[in-house]
Design a protein around this motif. Structure first.
Motif, mmCIF file in Angstrom:
data_model
loop_
_atom_site.group_PDB
_atom_site.id
_atom_site.type_symbol
_atom_site.label_atom_id
_atom_site.label_comp_id
_atom_site.label_asym_id
_atom_site.label_seq_id
_atom_site.Cartn_x
_atom_site.Cartn_y
_atom_site.Cartn_z
ATOM 1 N N ILE A 68 0.798 -1.125 -0.015
ATOM 2 C CA ILE A 68 -0.052 0.154 0.070
ATOM 3 C C ILE A 68 0.860 1.203 -0.016
ATOM 4 N N TYR A 85 -3.513 1.657 -3.903
ATOM 5 C CA TYR A 85 -2.897 0.416 -4.135
ATOM 6 C C TYR A 85 -3.398 -0.251 -5.276
ATOM 7 N N ILE A 110 -6.317 3.978 7.591
ATOM 8 C CA ILE A 110 -4.835 4.753 7.441
ATOM 9 C C ILE A 110 -5.144 6.304 6.967
ATOM 10 N N GLU A 111 -6.042 6.588 6.261
ATOM 11 C CA GLU A 111 -6.382 7.755 5.694
ATOM 12 C C GLU A 111 -6.814 8.769 7.071
ATOM 13 N N VAL A 114 -4.272 7.220 0.338
ATOM 14 C CA VAL A 114 -3.721 5.898 0.349
ATOM 15 C C VAL A 114 -4.083 5.136 -1.029
ATOM 16 N N VAL A 128 1.190 4.966 0.765
ATOM 17 C CA VAL A 128 0.731 5.947 1.710
ATOM 18 C C VAL A 128 1.395 7.351 1.476
ATOM 19 N N LYS A 165 -7.467 1.148 4.103
ATOM 20 C CA LYS A 165 -7.338 2.337 3.560
ATOM 21 C C LYS A 165 -8.120 3.269 4.240
ATOM 22 N N VAL A 168 -1.558 12.122 6.720
ATOM 23 C CA VAL A 168 -1.748 11.347 5.408
ATOM 24 C C VAL A 168 -2.724 12.058 4.485
#
Length: 292
Positions: free
Chosen positions: A49, A149, A138-139, A147, A51, A135, A144
């Motif tokens: 992924i 992938y 993480i966002e 994200v 980031v 996703k 960040v």
């Protein structure tokens, strides 16, 4: 004299050839299935992924983001490579230039790339639903920006290989059923030439086991020989394919291939004995008139 010799003949070579072809096709499909499974595993082990981070973050903010990503416990850590790696915007620019030979600085006057962390995922986290969930998680981490992938690529690989599994399973099942029918008919025809010998042995008082024993032993021998030849053919085909197709050696699983060969080695004698037994029992119960 020659008539009696022909009557007592037993086409063992034909049985071995028929069983070898069937076992080879089963083994070949099995090897393709194993390689497909290893391909999926290899792809999953290398899924990452990306980031992308906000601009102008200092070292402390970058370290804090990395700590937050690690705490999500989604990264795969190995001795050779950490699960979370920072790719600076300068490094990203160098990679882009090496790949495209285009100097974007002459056009844009600035570096458009962002600092980014790449996360090498644990294999159990790699599914469409889990990736979407990660996703979103993480966002929410401060700092960040985005994200990303390879969603379409990953979903396409998994979907297509699952289809391959189903098709190969159907083909192996068809080959297995066809093998049983083919070998049954071949052995039945072979034993047809032995029907008078079987009846003569019954008339002199031989037990069913005594009559069956040499035929079953021959069926076991033929099945074993056919299995060994099929294993050699699959191994030869595998070796040639690896030498001709670049990268195929990466997705080979020696342990699973050995298990496949053991299955073939068991399957050959088992089919030979079972088919012989099923055919010979039929002649034990035939009336004398039906022997002619």
């Amino acid at each position: 004299m020659s008539f009696n010799k022909t009557l007592g003949s037993y086409p063992g070579i034909l049985i071995i050839i028929s069983l070898t072809v069937a076992l080879f096709l089963i083994g070949f499909c099995g090897w393709i299935a194993i390689s497909s499974k290893e391909l999926i595993k290899y792809v999953k082990q290398n899924v990452e992924i990306q980031v992308y981070l906000e601009r102008d973050l200092d070292a402390l903010e970058l370290a804090k983001i990395k700590s937050d990503l690690i705490n999500l416990k989604i990264a795969e850590h190995t001795s050779s490579r950490p699960g979370v790696v920072l790719i600076s915007k300068e490094t990203a620019a160098d990679i882009f230039f090496k790949d495209t030979k285009e100097n974007f600085k002459e056009v844009l006057g600035d570096n458009p790339f962002r600092d980014a962390y790449t996360i090498k995922l644990k294999e159990e986290n790699i599914s469409e639903s889990r990736l979407k969930e990660m996703k979103t998680q993480i966002e929410k981490v401060p700092g960040v920006f985005e994200v990303d992938y390879a969603k379409d690529f990953l979903n396409g690989i998994i979907s297509n290989v699952n289809k391959v599994y189903k098709i190969l399973a159907a083909i192996v099942l068809i080959f297995f059923i066809a093998t049983l029918l083919l070998i049954n008919n071949t052995i039945k025809l072979a034993l047809y030439s032995q029907r008078f010998i079987i009846r003569t042995m019954q008339l002199v008082g031989a037990t069913d086991y005594f009559i069956q024993k040499p035929f079953l032993a021959k069926g076991f021998f033929q099945g074993t020989v056919a299995a060994l030849i099929a294993i050699l053919l699959v191994f030869f085909t595998k070796t040639v394919a690896i030498s001709q197709i670049e990268g195929l050696s990466i997705i080979q699983n020696t342990q699973n291939t050995i298990w496949l060969f053991l299955i073939l080695l068991i399957l050959g004698p088992m089919i030979g004995v079972m088919s012989t037994y099923q055919s010979i029992v039929r002649y034990h119960k035939l009336d004398l008139d039906k022997l002619y």
